[in-house]
Design a protein around this motif. Structure first.
Motif, PDB file in Angstrom:
ATOM      1  N   ALA A  59       0.823  -1.155   0.111  1.00 45.69           N
ATOM      2  CA  ALA A  59      -0.080  -0.079  -0.197  1.00 45.69           C
ATOM      3  C   ALA A  59       0.772   1.275   0.052  1.00 45.69           C
ATOM      4  O   ALA A  59       0.705   2.091  -0.787  1.00 45.69           O
ATOM      5  CB  ALA A  59      -0.896   0.074   1.060  1.00 45.69           C
ATOM      6  N   GLU A  60       1.817   1.118   0.841  1.00 48.67           N
ATOM      7  CA  GLU A  60       2.667   2.427   1.032  1.00 48.67           C
ATOM      8  C   GLU A  60       3.523   2.803  -0.120  1.00 48.67           C
ATOM      9  O   GLU A  60       3.425   3.867  -0.711  1.00 48.67           O
ATOM     10  CB  GLU A  60       3.645   2.416   2.101  1.00 48.67           C
ATOM     11  N   ALA A  61       3.781   1.680  -1.255  1.00 52.45           N
ATOM     12  CA  ALA A  61       4.390   1.923  -2.258  1.00 52.45           C
ATOM     13  C   ALA A  61       3.683   2.577  -3.557  1.00 52.45           C
ATOM     14  O   ALA A  61       4.410   3.052  -4.333  1.00 52.45           O
ATOM     15  CB  ALA A  61       5.032   0.455  -2.965  1.00 52.45           C
ATOM     16  N   HIS A  65      -3.090   3.699   1.996  1.00 55.18           N
ATOM     17  CA  HIS A  65      -3.074   3.498   3.283  1.00 55.18           C
ATOM     18  C   HIS A  65      -4.024   2.310   3.870  1.00 55.18           C
ATOM     19  O   HIS A  65      -5.108   2.135   3.388  1.00 55.18           O
ATOM     20  CB  HIS A  65      -3.617   4.909   4.123  1.00 55.18           C
ATOM     21  N   VAL A  66      -3.548   1.634   4.663  1.00 53.56           N
ATOM     22  CA  VAL A  66      -4.043   0.484   5.511  1.00 53.56           C
ATOM     23  C   VAL A  66      -4.766   0.996   6.775  1.00 53.56           C
ATOM     24  O   VAL A  66      -3.900   1.380   7.714  1.00 53.56           O
ATOM     25  CB  VAL A  66      -3.350  -0.825   5.517  1.00 53.56           C
ATOM     26  N   VAL A  85      -9.338  -1.822   5.394  1.00 55.18           N
ATOM     27  CA  VAL A  85      -9.636  -1.264   4.421  1.00 55.18           C
ATOM     28  C   VAL A  85      -8.293  -0.513   3.788  1.00 55.18           C
ATOM     29  O   VAL A  85      -7.362  -0.208   4.610  1.00 55.18           O
ATOM     30  CB  VAL A  85     -10.552   0.173   4.420  1.00 55.18           C
ATOM     31  N   VAL A  86      -8.205  -0.680   2.339  1.00 54.33           N
ATOM     32  CA  VAL A  86      -6.949   0.099   1.896  1.00 54.33           C
ATOM     33  C   VAL A  86      -7.712   1.243   1.065  1.00 54.33           C
ATOM     34  O   VAL A  86      -8.431   0.919   0.218  1.00 54.33           O
ATOM     35  CB  VAL A  86      -6.321  -0.935   0.904  1.00 54.33           C
ATOM     36  N   THR A  87      -7.007   2.675   1.319  1.00 49.44           N
ATOM     37  CA  THR A  87      -7.944   3.584   0.883  1.00 49.44           C
ATOM     38  C   THR A  87      -6.795   4.292  -0.019  1.00 49.44           C
ATOM     39  O   THR A  87      -5.496   4.276   0.237  1.00 49.44           O
ATOM     40  CB  THR A  87      -8.315   4.443   2.035  1.00 49.44           C
ATOM     41  N   GLY A  88      -7.509   5.501  -0.729  1.00 43.37           N
ATOM     42  CA  GLY A  88      -6.529   6.315  -1.361  1.00 43.37           C
ATOM     43  C   GLY A  88      -6.574   7.638  -0.413  1.00 43.37           C
ATOM     44  O   GLY A  88      -6.550   7.137   0.882  1.00 43.37           O
ATOM     45  N   GLU A  89      -6.143   8.757  -0.796  1.00 45.29           N
ATOM     46  CA  GLU A  89      -6.196   9.819   0.104  1.00 45.29           C
ATOM     47  C   GLU A  89      -7.455  10.293   0.804  1.00 45.29           C
ATOM     48  O   GLU A  89      -8.626  10.022   0.258  1.00 45.29           O
ATOM     49  CB  GLU A  89      -5.927  11.106  -0.560  1.00 45.29           C
ATOM     50  N   ILE A  90      -7.504  10.291   2.141  1.00 46.34           N
ATOM     51  CA  ILE A  90      -8.680  10.482   2.973  1.00 46.34           C
ATOM     52  C   ILE A  90      -8.252  11.592   4.036  1.00 46.34           C
ATOM     53  O   ILE A  90      -7.075  11.885   3.964  1.00 46.34           O
ATOM     54  CB  ILE A  90      -9.033   9.227   3.933  1.00 46.34           C
ATOM     55  N   LEU A 104      -9.984  -1.583  -1.370  1.00 47.01           N
ATOM     56  CA  LEU A 104     -10.001  -2.895  -1.065  1.00 47.01           C
ATOM     57  C   LEU A 104     -10.609  -2.999   0.345  1.00 47.01           C
ATOM     58  O   LEU A 104     -10.053  -2.126   1.190  1.00 47.01           O
ATOM     59  CB  LEU A 104      -8.540  -3.525  -0.942  1.00 47.01           C
ATOM     60  N   VAL A 105     -11.323  -3.803   0.796  1.00 41.74           N
ATOM     61  CA  VAL A 105     -12.121  -4.014   1.860  1.00 41.74           C
ATOM     62  C   VAL A 105     -11.925  -5.461   2.427  1.00 41.74           C
ATOM     63  O   VAL A 105     -11.996  -6.273   1.311  1.00 41.74           O
ATOM     64  CB  VAL A 105     -13.462  -3.531   1.737  1.00 41.74           C
ATOM     65  N   CYS A 106     -11.504  -5.552   3.603  1.00 42.71           N
ATOM     66  CA  CYS A 106     -11.249  -6.914   4.277  1.00 42.71           C
ATOM     67  C   CYS A 106     -12.156  -7.073   5.424  1.00 42.71           C
ATOM     68  O   CYS A 106     -12.287  -6.366   6.425  1.00 42.71           O
ATOM     69  CB  CYS A 106      -9.811  -7.119   4.667  1.00 42.71           C
ATOM     70  N   GLU A 107     -12.705  -8.355   5.537  1.00 43.09           N
ATOM     71  CA  GLU A 107     -13.397  -8.730   6.564  1.00 43.09           C
ATOM     72  C   GLU A 107     -12.970 -10.165   7.095  1.00 43.09           C
ATOM     73  O   GLU A 107     -12.388 -10.906   6.133  1.00 43.09           O
ATOM     74  CB  GLU A 107     -15.085  -9.003   6.065  1.00 43.09           C
TER      75      GLU A 107
END
Length: 184
Positions: A59-61, A65-66, A85-90, A104-107
C-alpha cells in the motif's frame, strides 16, 4: 451507549448513529438499523494485525493507506466497520471514510458472523463499487479474494494454508494464510 440504544425509537439517522461516539462494541448502521457485535476475539485481532502488516508495504509503495476498523460510508445511512480497508487519500480526522476512497475491503469471518460477511456486507460493498473484497475465514485459514465484476463480486483467487495469495491490484502483496494464524 446501552441506554441511548434501548431508549431510541424508530429508524436511526446517520447523525444519531455518529453521536453514539466510540464504544467497546462494534456498532454499524445499515439503512436505519444498528448492527451491534461484541469486541472481536484475540484470534480475530491477531489475524487482522498480521493481515494489515502483510498489506502495508504494498500500500505504501503506491501511496495508499491500510486502516483497521474504521467507519466507512457506503451511502447515506449505511456505515459498516470493516476489519481492514486500503484507501486512497482521506482526511484522517474525519469520523467516516467515504466508500469512494476504498480500494480494497477486508473482513475476517468467524462462525458467528459468516453470513453477514459472505452475503450482506459483500452485497453492500459491491453496491458501493469497492473494487476488491478480501475475506479471511478464521475457521479454515482460507483467504478468498473477490473482484468487482459489474454489480457483483466474482472470486478472483483462493489461498488455503500452505498456498500463497498473490495480489497485483490494488497493491502488490503476497500473503501466506498460515502466517496470519496464531500458534496453536
Amino acid at each position: 451507549m446501552t441506554a441511548a440504544v434501548f431508549s431510541h425509537s424508530g429508524p436511526w439517522t446517520e447523525t444519531e448513529y455518529l453521536a453514539l461516539g466510540e464504544t467497546r462494541d462494534r456498532v454499524e448502521l445499515f439503512d436505519g438499523s444498528l448492527h451491534v457485535t461484541p469486541a472481536p476475539t484475540p484470534r480475530h485481532q491477531h489475524i487482522s494485525r498480521r493481515l494489515g502488516n502483510a498489506l502495508e508495504t504494498g500500500a505504501e509503495a503506491v501511496g495508499l493507506h491500510v486502516l483497521e476498523a474504521v467507519n466507512v460510508r457506503l451511502q447515506p445511512g449505511r456505515i459498516p466497520i470493516p476489519d481492514l480497508v486500503v484507501t486512497g487519500e482521506i482526511d484522517f480526522d474525519e469520523l467516516v471514510v467515504d466508500g469512494t476512497a476504498v480500494r480494497l475491503v477486508c473482513e475476517i469471518s468467524s462462525p458467528s458472523n459468516a453470513a453477514t460477511d459472505k452475503v450482506l456486507k459483500m452485497h453492500y460493498y459491491a453496491t458501493a463499487r469497492i473494487p476488491w473484497y478480501l475475506l479471511a475465514e478464521q475457521d479454515t485459514g482460507t483467504l478468498r479474494l473477490h473482484r468487482l465484476d459489474g454489480s457483483h463480486y466474482v472470486e478472483h483467487a483462493v489461498a488455503k494454508p500452505g498456498d500463497v495469495l498473490r495480489l497485483a491490484e490494488p497493491i502488490a502483496a503476497e500473503i501466506r494464510p498460515e502466517g496470519l494464524l496464531p500458534g496453536r
